[in-house]
Design an enzyme around this catalytic site. Structure first.
Site, mmCIF file in Angstrom:
data_model
loop_
_atom_site.group_PDB
_atom_site.id
_atom_site.type_symbol
_atom_site.label_atom_id
_atom_site.label_comp_id
_atom_site.label_asym_id
_atom_site.label_seq_id
_atom_site.Cartn_x
_atom_site.Cartn_y
_atom_site.Cartn_z
ATOM 1 C CE LYS A 1 -3.893 1.851 2.756
ATOM 2 N NZ LYS A 1 -4.689 1.602 3.982
ATOM 3 C CB SER B 1 -8.069 3.218 3.090
ATOM 4 O OG SER B 1 -7.158 2.628 4.001
ATOM 5 C CB SER C 1 -8.172 0.440 5.933
ATOM 6 O OG SER C 1 -8.958 1.608 5.952
#
Lengths: 457, 57
Positions: free
Chosen positions: A84, A159, A183
């Site tokens: 990420k 997310s 997330s």
């Protein structure tokens, strides 16, 4: 020599590691397969912000040389993973999917990234996310929305949406996400993969852009519980438990499962509810002991989460909100501005409430190995939807996405999601499991039993 | 500061700063804050005993 498998980028770490170790598949060929899949699909999915093709091929060739020379680092050696874009990878920018961080370049690896490098992982790129991890759909990103591989008109969740989409679509074999209110688990459920939020404090967060430090976690997204365990072990830096991930499992009749029903099952899509109940029935049929449990203050969770999470996020962003507000996406900016108005006395009340929730989760786990509930109350929502219908009610997407996951960020207990079927339209549903405080490996071990039982037809 | 006063001040400030979109969000926070302040775990100076909650830390 056996023929290398077709589409190796679709296999699990558990399947790939013995092939790589035996020389039946090279890391270079596996990495090329992931990079080819990125070339083919990333323009549609928008899962990656940065693709590191040259660097990944060089890492893969080095892994092949080491394995051929007898230096085998373990099951992650030569496995292509993605990160990420919220965590530092030396020599690359960490954008947090925001124009606020234009010009950033990391001069060292985040600790967990360094440990993955040490374990021999190959970094194929950095994945897209909801800007600064402050959202649950991965739509508000300076690089555009992430699309769900199952249905590209829908959100990948967030997310860590790019990470889950990458794993689900074969763009990387595993990925590393972060989880502040769900997330890792939300996008994993939305895309049909496994996502692990370890216990609070299990893994170091240095050189990872924070959302709010009280609730932030980092963890793996993978194709199976075993794979998640292998990646988690590497992230801890203590790989002595790696062999347990593939060891003999106890029978399902040894499992004691507490189902969180009041509040948590009050607002759930009918098809998600049906898949969840199917999974619980399967566990019961396999001999697991199942009973209902409750958290007396569950209805206060959103207030507790909001009054800690918002001001902590706003404090981190206060300076850049004042100096460069136009660089934030409008939705993220406006929510960060909200936190600047909150009062210290309410933050203190929320911290006291957090201790109450933590004690109630401990109490619910008394006599249980696991708590069970859906990970996401709805299937992946359409991109651009502000509300979704659940039963007869129109609910804001953000509220419903966080509803079942934020509890374990507040309490700190380890939690994961694994796939438990699909809706009639083929959209994945996730079964969320939570384990005792500070016992991530106990959760993983019990989740392996659940995964095995759900896989039996 | 009570919640009504807090909300009025926050909305006025948001409008002064050219952020009218904040108003409905601040109203949502005000509802959430009311729930938080009403919760039974909160200590109160006029209450000699802590709330009799088994879940209290």
């Amino acid at each position: 020599m056996p023929t290398p498998p077709a589409n190796p980028e679709r296999l699990s770490i558990t399947e790939l590691a013995p092939l790589l170790r035996a020389g039946h598949l090279s890391s270079r060929a596996l990495t090329d397969a992931c990079l080819a899949r990125i070339d083919a699909d990333n323009s549609a999915l928008n899962a990656f912000i940065l693709v590191l093709a040259g660097e990944a091929r060089a890492q893969a060739e080095e892994a092949d040389r080491e394995i051929a020379s007898g230096l085998y680092r373990g099951p992650l050696h030569g496995i292509p993973i993605s990160l990420k874009d919220l965590m530092d990878l030396r020599g690359t920018p960490t954008t947090a999917a925001s124009r606020v961080r234009e010009g950033h370049r990391a001069d060292r690896d985040a600790t967990v990234v360094g440990r993955l490098r040490e374990a021999g992982a190959v970094f194929v790129g950095k994945t897209n996310l909801h800007e600064f991890a402050f959202g649950t759909t991965s739509e508000d990103s300076a690089f555009g929305p992430v699309r769900n591989p199952v249905d590209r008109s829908r959100s990948a969740g967030g997310s860590s949406g790019g990470s889950a989409a990458a794993v689900a679509a074969g763009l990387s074999v595993a990925s590393i996400g972060t989880d502040t209110g769900g997330s890792i688990r939300i996008p994993s459920a939305a895309c049909g993969v496994v996502g692990l939020k370890p216990a609070l404090g299990d893994l170091p967060l240095d050189d990872i852009v924070p959302l709010n430090r009280s609730f932030d976690h980092v963890g793996p997204i993978a194709r199976s519980v075993t794979d998640a365990w292998i990646v988690y072990c590497a992230m801890t830096g203590d790989r002595s438990a790696e062999s347990a991930a593939t060891g003999t499992l106890p029978p399902a009749r040894a499992l004691r499962v507490g189902v969180l029903r009041p509040y948590f099952m009050d607002l759930v899509d009918d098809e998600v509810r049906a898949r969840f109940e199917d999974a619980i029935a399967r566990l019961q049929q396999a001999g697991a002991t199942v009973h209902d449990v409750a958290l007396p203050h569950a209805a206060d969770l959103a207030a507790i989460y909001l009054h800690i999470g918002l001001p902590e996020a706003s404090a981190y962003h206060a300076d850049t909100l004042a100096r460069m507000p136009e660089r934030y996406t409008p939705n993220v900016r406006i929510r960060l501005e909200m936190g600047r108005y909150m009062l210290a006395e309410d933050y203190v009340r929320a911290q006291q409430g957090r201790q109450v929730i933590r004690a109630e989760v401990d109490a619910a786990l008394d006599g249980c190995d696991l708590l069970a509930l859906p990970a996401l109350a709805i299937p992946a929502p359409p991109i651009g939807a502000a509300t979704v219908k659940v039963g007869s009610q129109d609910i804001p997407v953000r509220n419903i996405m966080l509803r079942l996951t934020q509890v374990f960020n507040v309490s700190g207990h380890p939690a994961l999601t694994l796939p438990c079927g699909t809706t009639k339209a083929g959209l994945p549903c996730g079964l969320q499991l939570a384990g005792p405080a500070n016992q991530t490996e106990a959760l993983l071990r019990a989740a392996l039993v659940v995964e095995r039982e759900l896989a039996q037809t | 500061m009570d919640i009504d006063a807090w909300l009025a001040a926050a909305v006025a400030d948001a409008e002064r700063r050219g952020l009218p979109d904040l108003k409905p969000l601040l109203e949502g926070i005000a509802r959430s804050t009311r729930a938080l302040r009403d919760a039974d775990w909160n200590d109160r100076a006029d209450r000699p005993e802590p709330p009799p909650s088994a879940a209290r830390p």
